[in-house]
Scaffold this active site. Structure first.
Site, short mmCIF file in Angstrom:
data_model
loop_
_atom_site.label_atom_id
_atom_site.label_comp_id
_atom_site.label_asym_id
_atom_site.label_seq_id
_atom_site.Cartn_x
_atom_site.Cartn_y
_atom_site.Cartn_z
N HIS A 13 11.64 -1.73 10.62
CA HIS A 13 11.33 -0.32 10.79
C HIS A 13 10.50 -0.14 12.07
O HIS A 13 10.02 -1.12 12.65
CB HIS A 13 10.57 0.25 9.57
CG HIS A 13 9.22 -0.34 9.35
ND1 HIS A 13 8.93 -1.24 8.35
CD2 HIS A 13 8.05 -0.16 10.02
CE1 HIS A 13 7.67 -1.57 8.39
NE2 HIS A 13 7.09 -0.94 9.40
P1 TYD Z 1 7.01 -1.73 3.77
O1 TYD Z 1 6.18 -1.12 4.84
O2 TYD Z 1 8.41 -1.25 3.59
O3 TYD Z 1 7.03 -3.31 3.96
P2 TYD Z 1 7.53 -4.12 5.24
O4 TYD Z 1 6.31 -4.68 5.85
O5 TYD Z 1 8.46 -5.16 4.78
O6 TYD Z 1 8.17 -3.12 6.14
O7 TYD Z 1 6.24 -1.59 2.39
C1 TYD Z 1 6.70 -2.16 1.19
C2 TYD Z 1 6.20 -1.30 0.04
O8 TYD Z 1 4.77 -1.27 0.01
C3 TYD Z 1 6.66 0.14 0.15
O9 TYD Z 1 7.01 0.58 -1.15
C4 TYD Z 1 5.46 0.89 0.61
C5 TYD Z 1 4.30 0.06 0.10
N1 TYD Z 1 3.12 0.10 1.00
C6 TYD Z 1 1.98 0.76 0.61
O10 TYD Z 1 1.90 1.34 -0.49
N2 TYD Z 1 0.90 0.76 1.44
C7 TYD Z 1 0.92 0.14 2.64
O11 TYD Z 1 -0.08 0.17 3.38
C8 TYD Z 1 2.13 -0.53 3.05
C9 TYD Z 1 2.22 -1.24 4.37
C10 TYD Z 1 3.21 -0.53 2.19
#
Ligand code: TYD
Length: 140
Positions: free
Chosen positions: A53
């Site tokens: 992303h």
């Molecule tokens: P995501 O940002 O999609 O992970 P990646 O690092 O793989 O891109 O986040 C995964 C899940 O965690 C998503 O449901 C959102 C949640 N999340 C939070 O609740 N707080 C946060 O600070 C972050 C980074 C993610």
């Protein structure tokens, strides 16, 4: 023009003595933004990718505090893969930077400092949409 430059990497000062090492991270000092959130990624299954992303506004700094992983940075013009394996090295990611993290070692702990609280509407999770937005920003 590509935003990916070597200075994306920030060298963090190690305060060491005969007991070991310590690194301090301070808002608007060695971290170039006010830290509003810290999260860390660990116990990642080796074959998994994370990230995939970009963010519209959020600024983040990543530090691999233990173990190793790889980080692909893509500003929509060029891509670069960095190996993260040093607790004394931070990688700054400004807004509109597509990122993918992969090749996690079993013991990898990847800490991320963020300039804002979690906000799903700040995410761009579709790569084609990311490229479209990069083009619109370049035209404007
Ligand atoms: P995501 O940002 O999609 O992970 P990646 O690092 O793989 O891109 O986040 C995964 C899940 O965690 C998503 O449901 C959102 C949640 N999340 C939070 O609740 N707080 C946060 O600070 C972050 C980074 C993610």
């Amino acid at each position: 023009m590509s935003k990916i430059k070597k200075h994306n990497k920030i060298s963090l000062k190690v305060i060491g003595d005969d007991r070991g090492s310590l690194i301090a991270l301070e808002s608007l000092d060695n971290i170039p933004f006010e830290i509003k959130r810290v999260y860390y990624i660990y116990a990642t299954r080796n074959a998994c990718k994370r990230g995939l992303h970009a963010h519209k506004k959020l600024r983040q700094m990543m530090v691999c505090v233990h173990g190793s992983c790889k980080l692909l940075l893509d500003d929509g013009h060029s891509k670069e893969v960095l190996k993260l394996n040093r607790p004394d090295e931070g990688v700054m990611m400004n807004e509109m930077m597509w990122r993918e993290m992969f090749d996690f070692s079993d013991d990898c702990v990847l800490m991320v400092l963020a300039s804002e609280h979690y906000l799903e509407s700040d995410y761009i999770r579709d790569y084609d949409n990311f490229i479209k937005k990069v083009k619109i920003n370049n035209e404007g």
